[in-house]
Design a protein around this motif. Structure first.
Motif, PDB file in Angstrom:
ATOM      1  N   THR A 410      -3.123 -11.760   5.341  1.00 52.16           N
ATOM      2  CA  THR A 410      -4.088 -10.838   5.721  1.00 52.16           C
ATOM      3  C   THR A 410      -4.511  -9.239   6.203  1.00 52.16           C
ATOM      4  OG1 THR A 410      -5.593 -12.416   4.375  1.00 52.16           O
ATOM      5  CG2 THR A 410      -6.604 -10.207   5.293  1.00 52.16           C
ATOM      6  N   GLY A 411      -4.724 -10.179   7.355  1.00 49.43           N
ATOM      7  CA  GLY A 411      -4.570  -9.334   8.800  1.00 49.43           C
ATOM      8  C   GLY A 411      -3.583  -7.888   8.632  1.00 49.43           C
ATOM      9  N   ILE A 412      -2.184  -8.038   8.618  1.00 52.40           N
ATOM     10  CA  ILE A 412      -1.133  -7.445   8.590  1.00 52.40           C
ATOM     11  C   ILE A 412      -1.291  -6.534   7.592  1.00 52.40           C
ATOM     12  CG2 ILE A 412       1.426  -7.464   8.097  1.00 52.40           C
ATOM     13  CD1 ILE A 412       1.412 -10.200   9.961  1.00 52.40           C
ATOM     14  N   THR A 418      -4.244   0.654   5.396  1.00 52.19           N
ATOM     15  CA  THR A 418      -5.327   1.729   6.223  1.00 52.19           C
ATOM     16  C   THR A 418      -4.030   2.394   6.966  1.00 52.19           C
ATOM     17  OG1 THR A 418      -6.985   0.074   6.854  1.00 52.19           O
ATOM     18  CG2 THR A 418      -6.667   2.024   7.508  1.00 52.19           C
ATOM     19  N   VAL A 419      -3.411   2.027   7.806  1.00 50.73           N
ATOM     20  CA  VAL A 419      -2.104   3.018   8.758  1.00 50.73           C
ATOM     21  C   VAL A 419      -1.755   3.922   7.729  1.00 50.73           C
ATOM     22  CG1 VAL A 419      -0.078   3.565  10.266  1.00 50.73           C
ATOM     23  CG2 VAL A 419      -2.499   1.493  11.187  1.00 50.73           C
ATOM     24  N   SER A 420      -1.024   3.453   7.157  1.00 50.28           N
ATOM     25  CA  SER A 420       0.143   4.217   5.642  1.00 50.28           C
ATOM     26  C   SER A 420      -0.713   5.269   5.269  1.00 50.28           C
ATOM     27  CB  SER A 420       0.002   3.478   5.351  1.00 50.28           C
ATOM     28  OG  SER A 420       1.025   2.068   5.575  1.00 50.28           O
ATOM     29  N   PHE A 421      -2.048   4.792   4.340  1.00 52.49           N
ATOM     30  CA  PHE A 421      -2.669   6.269   3.999  1.00 52.49           C
ATOM     31  C   PHE A 421      -3.713   6.799   4.956  1.00 52.49           C
ATOM     32  CE2 PHE A 421      -6.816   7.358   2.028  1.00 52.49           C
ATOM     33  CZ  PHE A 421      -6.461   7.502   0.195  1.00 52.49           C
ATOM     34  N   MET A 441     -12.479   5.575   5.199  1.00 52.66           N
ATOM     35  CA  MET A 441     -11.725   5.830   3.317  1.00 52.66           C
ATOM     36  C   MET A 441     -10.974   4.677   3.893  1.00 52.66           C
ATOM     37  SD  MET A 441     -13.248   9.466   2.563  1.00 52.66           S
ATOM     38  CE  MET A 441     -13.323   9.345   0.768  1.00 52.66           C
ATOM     39  N   SER A 442      -9.990   5.248   4.248  1.00 57.07           N
ATOM     40  CA  SER A 442      -8.624   4.208   4.289  1.00 57.07           C
ATOM     41  C   SER A 442      -8.560   2.866   4.374  1.00 57.07           C
ATOM     42  CB  SER A 442      -7.846   5.126   5.685  1.00 57.07           C
ATOM     43  OG  SER A 442      -7.529   6.358   5.656  1.00 57.07           O
ATOM     44  N   LEU A 443      -9.253   2.904   5.120  1.00 60.46           N
ATOM     45  CA  LEU A 443      -9.373   1.173   5.220  1.00 60.46           C
ATOM     46  C   LEU A 443      -9.688   0.216   3.850  1.00 60.46           C
ATOM     47  CD1 LEU A 443      -9.809  -1.700   7.055  1.00 60.46           C
ATOM     48  CD2 LEU A 443     -12.034  -0.703   7.771  1.00 60.46           C
ATOM     49  N   PHE A 444     -11.043   1.039   3.180  1.00 60.20           N
ATOM     50  CA  PHE A 444     -11.772   0.942   1.668  1.00 60.20           C
ATOM     51  C   PHE A 444     -10.407   0.949   0.782  1.00 60.20           C
ATOM     52  CE2 PHE A 444     -13.427   1.217  -1.887  1.00 60.20           C
ATOM     53  CZ  PHE A 444     -14.638   0.633  -1.939  1.00 60.20           C
ATOM     54  N   GLN A 445      -9.444   2.158   1.342  1.00 66.11           N
ATOM     55  CA  GLN A 445      -8.750   1.788   0.328  1.00 66.11           C
ATOM     56  C   GLN A 445      -7.421   0.714   0.202  1.00 66.11           C
ATOM     57  OE1 GLN A 445      -9.546   3.762  -2.668  1.00 66.11           O
ATOM     58  NE2 GLN A 445     -11.172   4.439  -0.921  1.00 66.11           N
ATOM     59  N   SER A 446      -7.415   0.150   1.425  1.00 67.53           N
ATOM     60  CA  SER A 446      -6.387  -0.834   2.135  1.00 67.53           C
ATOM     61  C   SER A 446      -7.251  -2.190   1.095  1.00 67.53           C
ATOM     62  CB  SER A 446      -6.009  -0.727   3.670  1.00 67.53           C
ATOM     63  OG  SER A 446      -4.947  -1.589   3.775  1.00 67.53           O
ATOM     64  N   ILE A 447      -8.345  -2.277   1.895  1.00 63.95           N
ATOM     65  CA  ILE A 447      -8.224  -3.673   0.940  1.00 63.95           C
ATOM     66  C   ILE A 447      -8.542  -3.592  -0.614  1.00 63.95           C
ATOM     67  CG2 ILE A 447     -10.211  -5.186   1.196  1.00 63.95           C
ATOM     68  CD1 ILE A 447     -11.058  -4.191   3.749  1.00 63.95           C
ATOM     69  N   THR A 448      -8.951  -2.771  -0.689  1.00 60.36           N
ATOM     70  CA  THR A 448      -9.283  -2.914  -2.662  1.00 60.36           C
ATOM     71  C   THR A 448      -8.211  -2.315  -3.676  1.00 60.36           C
ATOM     72  OG1 THR A 448     -10.573  -1.315  -3.934  1.00 60.36           O
ATOM     73  CG2 THR A 448      -9.963  -0.038  -2.525  1.00 60.36           C
ATOM     74  N   THR A 449      -7.602  -2.201  -2.553  1.00 55.28           N
ATOM     75  CA  THR A 449      -5.847  -1.947  -3.242  1.00 55.28           C
ATOM     76  C   THR A 449      -5.391  -3.371  -4.069  1.00 55.28           C
ATOM     77  OG1 THR A 449      -5.469   0.282  -2.573  1.00 55.28           O
ATOM     78  CG2 THR A 449      -3.160  -1.086  -3.469  1.00 55.28           C
ATOM     79  N   ARG A 450      -5.692  -4.145  -2.641  1.00 57.37           N
ATOM     80  CA  ARG A 450      -5.304  -5.434  -3.338  1.00 57.37           C
ATOM     81  C   ARG A 450      -5.863  -5.899  -3.825  1.00 57.37           C
ATOM     82  NH1 ARG A 450      -5.787  -7.652   1.381  1.00 57.37           N
ATOM     83  NH2 ARG A 450      -4.969  -9.883   0.977  1.00 57.37           N
ATOM     84  N   THR A 451      -5.735  -6.167  -5.774  1.00 58.27           N
ATOM     85  CA  THR A 451      -6.386  -6.395  -6.387  1.00 58.27           C
ATOM     86  C   THR A 451      -8.000  -6.486  -6.714  1.00 58.27           C
ATOM     87  OG1 THR A 451      -7.262  -8.962  -5.874  1.00 58.27           O
ATOM     88  CG2 THR A 451      -4.674  -8.755  -6.283  1.00 58.27           C
ATOM     89  N   LEU A 473       0.812  -2.919  -2.097  1.00 57.89           N
ATOM     90  CA  LEU A 473      -0.552  -3.649  -1.818  1.00 57.89           C
ATOM     91  C   LEU A 473      -0.558  -3.977  -3.523  1.00 57.89           C
ATOM     92  CD1 LEU A 473      -2.152  -0.952   0.072  1.00 57.89           C
ATOM     93  CD2 LEU A 473      -0.483  -3.023   1.109  1.00 57.89           C
ATOM     94  N   MET A 474      -0.365  -3.607  -4.532  1.00 59.43           N
ATOM     95  CA  MET A 474      -1.474  -4.347  -5.905  1.00 59.43           C
ATOM     96  C   MET A 474      -0.319  -5.304  -5.615  1.00 59.43           C
ATOM     97  SD  MET A 474      -2.324  -1.039  -7.917  1.00 59.43           S
ATOM     98  CE  MET A 474      -1.131  -0.710  -8.472  1.00 59.43           C
ATOM     99  N   ILE A 475       0.768  -5.433  -5.991  1.00 56.29           N
ATOM    100  CA  ILE A 475       1.598  -6.815  -6.192  1.00 56.29           C
ATOM    101  C   ILE A 475       2.199  -8.318  -5.982  1.00 56.29           C
ATOM    102  CG2 ILE A 475       4.524  -6.445  -5.158  1.00 56.29           C
ATOM    103  CD1 ILE A 475       3.312  -8.017  -8.483  1.00 56.29           C
ATOM    104  N   ILE A 476       1.111  -7.500  -4.076  1.00 50.65           N
ATOM    105  CA  ILE A 476       1.188  -8.789  -3.181  1.00 50.65           C
ATOM    106  C   ILE A 476      -0.233  -9.733  -3.769  1.00 50.65           C
ATOM    107  CG2 ILE A 476       0.773  -9.106  -1.027  1.00 50.65           C
ATOM    108  CD1 ILE A 476       3.171  -7.596  -0.096  1.00 50.65           C
ATOM    109  N   GLY A 477      -1.307  -9.406  -3.929  1.00 48.85           N
ATOM    110  CA  GLY A 477      -2.566  -8.880  -3.852  1.00 48.85           C
ATOM    111  C   GLY A 477      -3.157  -9.675  -3.229  1.00 48.85           C
ATOM    112  N   ALA A 478      -3.812 -10.863  -3.748  1.00 46.71           N
ATOM    113  CA  ALA A 478      -5.051 -12.013  -2.465  1.00 46.71           C
ATOM    114  C   ALA A 478      -4.280 -13.084  -2.279  1.00 46.71           C
ATOM    115  CB  ALA A 478      -5.868 -11.618  -2.934  1.00 46.71           C
ATOM    116  N   SER A 479      -5.303 -14.041  -2.065  1.00 45.03           N
ATOM    117  CA  SER A 479      -4.574 -15.971  -1.827  1.00 45.03           C
ATOM    118  C   SER A 479      -4.728 -16.409  -2.994  1.00 45.03           C
ATOM    119  CB  SER A 479      -5.408 -15.683  -0.520  1.00 45.03           C
ATOM    120  OG  SER A 479      -5.178 -14.998   0.980  1.00 45.03           O
TER     121      SER A 479
END
Length: 619
Positions: A410-412, A418-421, A441-451, A473-479
């Motif tokens: 999750t952290g990685i 975030t850095v990529s966006f 906004m980058s942090l938000f998109q990075s978190i929300t993209t994963r489902t 990020l979407m296909i990896i998803g959450a836990s």
């Protein structure tokens, strides 16, 4: 203060005589209790049948009153139907109370039902004594307005939940008919989707009073139950509050699971469930020990309600300048708290959170991100984090390998996203914002993209490179054991660890000085391969049925299968065939590709022999 001796003597004599009287009374009526017990066994099936009849009436009345705008004389007939339901409900309760020999246990076990009966009795007696004016006086004493409609609604919902609880009790019988637990789980999702679609088709669900047509109602219901967030109609403007409440309830049921909610309800309305029901539910909640199933369910529901309540409070405080009406403000807060924690992505704002009021509101952003992360970590990991350290020393915290993998992954993923966006969109959609806002906004998109599916920028304006990052990020998803979708963080972690072990020449897959079981590695490979096959197949079908850019179609398919809910703006333009494909994708993504495969695959019995091994060149 000491009592006089003759008072003490009188008190003791009273207790002795009272105990003698009670014993004689019980002995005298013991035969009566036995007769009542025998009668109870005979009439019990008829009582259950009568309750089922009341449930049918409750469903019909609830759909008629809430889903349609009733005019006279239909409204009067519906009121008569409500009265029949209340009288039948009360009669059933007192009849069971009269026949049982354990009346106190029945009252304690069905405390909610008892309180409901008492409240109905108070209102009914008040009306008989002094009419409507006296009822209003009694309501003012308790600080409640329009108590009678509220009690009627509570009675109907209670009766419907009783039916669900009966379904849980019947699950082992269904399994005995050569069914599998995975089929029951999939069937529970399908049943909720079907009911949600029917409710969204009622006239009261939409602003135009026409209700959603079948395919749109089915799409919306599936998106809500599968906590995806893709929409074909604007939730904010097309659905009424009644329709929005239906969506919110479907999201909550989809996030927790119908079996989890029904089991918790069963704990409060009955003496509990048997071993058969617990065995069925054990796999549904990710528990390995049958004896711990109830405790796990209580923890899941308790954690969910607590975090959602905190999230609703965060939204409520953050929107202090946006709403003049506290009721609307509270509803928006609760809706978004449920949607965010369940990683659903539904919003009652037209542009999700991308408008100026919310996009740069730090309170809204932080609240949403915390809810998404906690909902996506999984209940197993959350409980392990909340248990804490009994010695209050950080060095003594020993997390399981599952929790370590979840936290590391999750952290990685959040950091890389975030850095990529930030790098890819610095002069793109982020152009014109301050540096601090760009980071937020980058942090938000990075978190929300994963489902999760919320967005504070226009997804359709993103560059191709950013879109590819989003797809990953979407296909990896959450836990696992969470409210979110995707192939899961642990799956991709185990696969990468397996690749590393192969490259470095290790025989075992290791992490944190622990060996990961080979069955786990094989399961991760199965999930990855099946997901890849499904994504290819459904994307291929979309290219046939839809006339849209390929990048938009593949983004839509990844979003649906991973239950994300982000879109590049083509969801509402899909054809009926395209919507059907997305519906199936959302369902498979939420229930789980392996779960469905196990539900319908024919299991082969283990053999007592092994074939000789032989090498195959694969690289």
């Amino acid at each position: 203060m000491k009592l006089p001796k003759h008072w003490k003597r009188a008190y003791i004599n009273f207790l002795v005589e009272f105990k003698k009287f009670r014993k004689e009374f019980k002995n005298r009526f013991q035969d009566v209790e036995v007769e009542l017990y025998d009668i109870n066994k005979v009439v019990e099936p008829y009582v259950h049948g009568f309750n089922l009849f009341l449930v049918v009436l409750a469903i019909a009345s609830l759909v008629a009153s809430e889903g349609f705008e009733l005019h006279e004389p239909y409204n009067r007939w519906n009121n008569y139907l409500d009265l029949i339901i209340i009288l039948g409900f009360s009669l059933s309760y007192f009849f069971r109370l009269f026949l049982t020999s354990k009346r106190i246990q029945l009252v304690r076990r069905r405390i909610f039902e008892t309180l409901l009966i008492i409240s109905l009795a108070i209102i009914g007696v008040s009306y008989l004594i002094g009419g409507q004016s006296f009822v209003e006086y009694v309501e003012s004493l308790f600080g409640v307005k329009e108590a009678w409609p509220i009690l009627i609604l509570a009675t109907k919902i209670y009766l419907i939940l009783l039916l669900v609880e009966r379904g849980i009790r019947a699950a082992p019988i269904i399994l005995s008919l050569k069914r599998k637990p995975t089929q029951v789980v999939a069937g529970s999702f399908l049943s909720v989707i079907a009911v949600g679609a029917l409710l969204l088709m009622t006239p009261s669900a939409t602003v135009d009073g026409q209700g959603l047509d079948f395919i749109d109602a089915l799409f919306t219901s599936t998106s809500a139950v599968c906590v995806t967030g893709l929409i074909v109609v604007d939730t904010a403007t097309h659905l009424t509050m009644y329709g929005q409440i239906i969506v919110m309830v479907l999201i909550q049921i989809g996030g927790l699971g119908l079996l989890t909610i029904a089991t918790l309800f069963a704990l409060f309305v009955s003496s509990g469930l048997g071993v058969g029901q617990m065995t069925l539910l054990k796999g549904a909640v990710g528990e390995t020990r049958t004896s711990e199933t109830f405790q796990t369910i209580k923890r899941i529901v308790g954690i969910t309600l607590f975090i959602e309540a905190c999230g609703a409070l965060g939204y409520y405080l953050s929107w202090h300048d946006l709403f003049n009406d506290n009721g609307t403000r509270l509803f928006f807060s609760v809706f978004h708290a449920v949607s965010a924690f369940c990683n659903a992505g539904f919003s009652v704002f037209t542009n999700s959170l991308a408008d100026e009021v919310n996009a740069l509101n730090y309170g809204i952003n932080i609240t949403t991100m915390i809810l998404i992360i906690t909902g996506g970590l999984g209940f197993t990991t959350l409980w392990e984090l909340l248990k804490g350290n009994p010695h209050h020393r950080l060095r003594n915290w020993k997390f399981s390998i599952h929790t370590r993998l979840v936290l590391w992954a999750t952290g990685i993923l959040i950091s890389l996203g975030t850095v990529s966006f930030l790098a890819l969109e610095w002069n793109g959609v982020l152009a014109g914002y301050q540096t601090s806002d760009k980071i937020l906004m980058s942090l938000f998109q990075s978190i929300t993209t994963r489902t999760a599916g919320f967005n504070t920028v226009d997804i359709g304006s993103l560059g191709i490179s950013t879109t590819l990052i989003f797809l990953t990020l979407m296909i990896i998803g959450a836990s696992p054991a969470s409210t979110a979708g995707g192939i899961k963080t642990t799956t991709i972690s185990v696969l990468l660890l397996s690749v590393w072990s192969t490259i470095t020449g290790k025989k075992d897959v290791e992490f944190a000085k622990k060996k990961i079981a080979k069955d786990t590695v094989f399961t991760a490979m199965t999930v990855f391969v099946l997901a890849a096959v499904c994504l290819f197949f459904f994307t291929f079908l979309l290219t046939i049925t839809e006339d849209q850019p390929f990048i938009d179609l593949i983004f839509e398919q990844f979003s649906a299968f991973a239950t994300v809910g982000l879109s590049r703006g083509i969801t509402g333009e899909l054809t009926t065939a395209g919507k059907s494909i997305i519906i199936v994708s959302m369902f498979i993504g939420r229930v789980g590709i392996v779960t469905l495969a196990l539900a319908f695959a024919k299991r082969r019995t283990a053999t007592k022999y092994q074939y000789p091994s032989e090498s195959v060149i694969v690289a």
